[in-house]
Design an enzyme around this catalytic site. Structure first.
Site, mmCIF file in Angstrom:
data_model
loop_
_atom_site.group_PDB
_atom_site.id
_atom_site.type_symbol
_atom_site.label_atom_id
_atom_site.label_comp_id
_atom_site.label_asym_id
_atom_site.label_seq_id
_atom_site.Cartn_x
_atom_site.Cartn_y
_atom_site.Cartn_z
ATOM 1 N N SER A 166 18.068 46.691 24.320
ATOM 2 C CA SER A 166 17.467 45.919 23.234
ATOM 3 C C SER A 166 18.429 44.877 22.715
ATOM 4 O O SER A 166 19.638 45.088 22.655
ATOM 5 C CB SER A 166 17.063 46.857 22.102
ATOM 6 O OG SER A 166 16.669 46.143 20.958
ATOM 7 N N SER A 167 17.879 43.750 22.294
ATOM 8 C CA SER A 167 18.714 42.703 21.709
ATOM 9 C C SER A 167 19.392 43.180 20.436
ATOM 10 O O SER A 167 20.440 42.680 20.056
ATOM 11 C CB SER A 167 17.861 41.471 21.407
ATOM 12 O OG SER A 167 16.825 41.795 20.506
ATOM 13 N N CYS A 168 18.800 44.171 19.784
ATOM 14 C CA CYS A 168 19.358 44.644 18.516
ATOM 15 C C CYS A 168 20.634 45.450 18.716
ATOM 16 O O CYS A 168 21.318 45.777 17.753
ATOM 17 C CB CYS A 168 18.333 45.504 17.790
ATOM 18 S SG CYS A 168 16.751 44.692 17.575
ATOM 19 N N THR A 169 20.953 45.831 19.939
ATOM 20 C CA THR A 169 22.175 46.561 20.199
ATOM 21 C C THR A 169 23.225 45.681 20.858
ATOM 22 O O THR A 169 24.249 46.151 21.309
ATOM 23 C CB THR A 169 21.905 47.773 21.113
ATOM 24 O OG1 THR A 169 21.427 47.308 22.369
ATOM 25 C CG2 THR A 169 20.876 48.699 20.506
ATOM 26 N N CYS A 210 15.056 40.649 15.449
ATOM 27 C CA CYS A 210 14.118 41.625 15.983
ATOM 28 C C CYS A 210 14.279 42.967 15.278
ATOM 29 O O CYS A 210 15.394 43.322 14.892
ATOM 30 C CB CYS A 210 14.351 41.808 17.482
ATOM 31 S SG CYS A 210 15.889 42.675 17.905
#
Length: 464
Positions: A318-321, A402
């Site tokens: 995920s982009s959030c990580t 996101c």
């Protein structure tokens, strides 16, 4: 704690530990020397090379031990493209290769070479025809992983290798994820691997260059490892790597069947127990222990923290990580949902009860993260459509990462009549992937993207 991130690094196999400790006493000397201690070290090194070559399916003198799988990839691509410089300066890679391959491709391109990046299907697989179409008379090298490291999809390596052979171009196979399960089929020319992926120690990679393949080692060389890996060999780690590869291969058939059953259970149950989830990767042609899914309206980093607190070590694309705040190149190339992405990669010996406990914990962890983000309830009915006067409803999500842009879209889609549109303004790179994926999952029509002063505008038409 249940460790479910074996695709990043597998726990050290007991056989590797035993071999490592034993070779610390027997293999400390220089294997290039002719005195007794050196000869003993040379015997250990030769035995490790022979055992590893047998498992890979190559000749011992074709196999080089390197300091890592990444180093093997960099050395293999640089040496093969340099060795075939007269043939041309064209390199083929798939869009979902490991970053080590893609970084090598970028360096090759920066030095004046041409690179073709072959797309993949939504399951993460390349089409053999795509590689055939990409081959040119000036192709110096093609590269294709045996199986994907993020979603587990196996690639048609044997067929691509045959196509490359007929075209007279060598194929390099990154087999890091699959070597534990078996040798790579087909007439490939170069192959790379990494010991810590199969339960060996870190710091040991392997590079195989078939006889007859033109190869020119780049940079300073010495007499060790056929001039392809300079420096003193880490003999204890190499011995442990070879011993563990033989050990896992002996157990591979039974363990593969067991892990396939467990991952099939996860694939089926996740979709049942977690609303608004997309299980990604090929459902059949896949590695035994990897299953990956993405959850709508979920911050990937927050979900990983929730699962960590519950006793599970998993990873995410995920982009959030990511420090770059962009989706993984694998998920982006596949065109699947990136938000709330979880990769479960089971280690050898993973217990059935741990998988059951994970499936019991996951729904609550996802619900907790969604609640904190203010996500819409999965089963809530849409509000009565508002009169927008025929104009599109605009959602300003600039500066919000996101999965907030998608959450805001989901909250207002019911405020426009069927046939009406919502325009989402976002400067988050993940929106380019996640808004179309949301439309596909929720049965809405994605109309496309337009540039804006900041970021882009993503337009969605309500169809239901």
């Amino acid at each position: 704690m249940s460790y479910f991130d074996a695709a990043s690094a597998a726990p050290l196999h007991p056989v590797a530990r035993q071999a490592l400790l034993a070779s610390l006493d027997e293999g400390w000397a220089d294997p290039a020397r002719l005195y007794r201690e050196g000869r003993r070290a040379r015997l250990l090194l030769d035995a490790a090379r022979e055992a590893t070559a047998e498992a890979v399916g190559c000749r011992p003198d074709e196999l080089t031990f390197t300091s890592s799988g990444t180093r093997a990839v960099h050395t293999g691509i640089a040496g093969a493209t340099a060795g075939r410089r007269r043939a041309g300066r064209h390199l083929i890679v798939s869009a979902v290769e490991h970053s080590s391959v893609l970084h090598s491709a970028e360096a090759f391109e920066a030095a004046g070479g041409a690179v073709t990046r072959v797309p993949v299907t939504r399951t993460g697989a390349v089409a053999v025809e795509s590689y055939v179409d990409a081959l040119r008379s000036d192709t110096a090298l093609a590269a294709l992983q045996s199986a994907n490291h993020e979603v587990g999809t196996e690639q048609p390596v044997a067929a691509v290798a045959e196509a490359c052979r007929e075209a007279g171009a060598p194929l390099l196979v990154d087999a890091a994820q699959s070597l534990a399960w078996g040798a790579v089929e087909g007439p490939w020319s170069l192959l790379t691997g990494s010991a810590h992926k199969w339960g060996g120690p870190s710091g040991v990679g392997l590079l195989v260059v078939r006889k007859g393949v033109r190869f020119a080692a780049q940079g300073p060389v010495d007499e060790r490892e056929s001039g392809r890996a300079a420096g003193f060999e880490n003999l204890p780690a190499i011995v442990a790597a070879a011993a563990s590869l033989r050990a896992v291969r002996a157990e591979a058939a039974a363990e593969a069947a067991r892990l396939r059953d467990l991952t099939a259970r996860i694939r089926a149950r996740v979709a049942d127990v977690v609303p608004d989830v997309e299980v990604v990767g090929d459902p059949h042609r896949r590695l035994p222990g990897i299953v990956t899914f993405s959850c709508l309206y979920v911050d990937g980093e927050a979900l990983l923290h929730e699962l960590d607190r519950a006793g599970f070590s998993v990873s995410s694309g995920s982009s959030c990580t990511s420090s770059t705040l962009t989706p993984s190149h694998v998920l982006r190339a596949m065109g699947v949902l990136s938000e709330g992405n979880v990769r479960v990669s089971l280690p050898w010996g993973a217990a059935e009860e741990d998988v059951e406990r994970f499936l019991a914990v996951l729904p609550g962890a996802v619900a907790e993260v969604r609640d904190k983000l203010g996500a819409p309830a999965p089963t809530s009915a849409s509000a009565p459509a508002a009169d927008t006067g025929g104009e599109a409803l605009v959602v300003d999500a600039l500066g919000r990462r996101c999965p907030i842009p998608v959450i805001e879209l989901a909250k207002v889609i019911g405020d426009v009549p069927v046939g009406g549109t919502v325009r989402v303004l976002s400067d988050d790179e993940a929106a380019r992937l996640d808004i179309p994926a949301w439309c596909e999952m929720r049965g809405q029509e994605y109309l496309g993207e337009e540039p804006a002063d900041r970021g882009a505008v993503y337009t969605v038409r309500r169809t239901s």
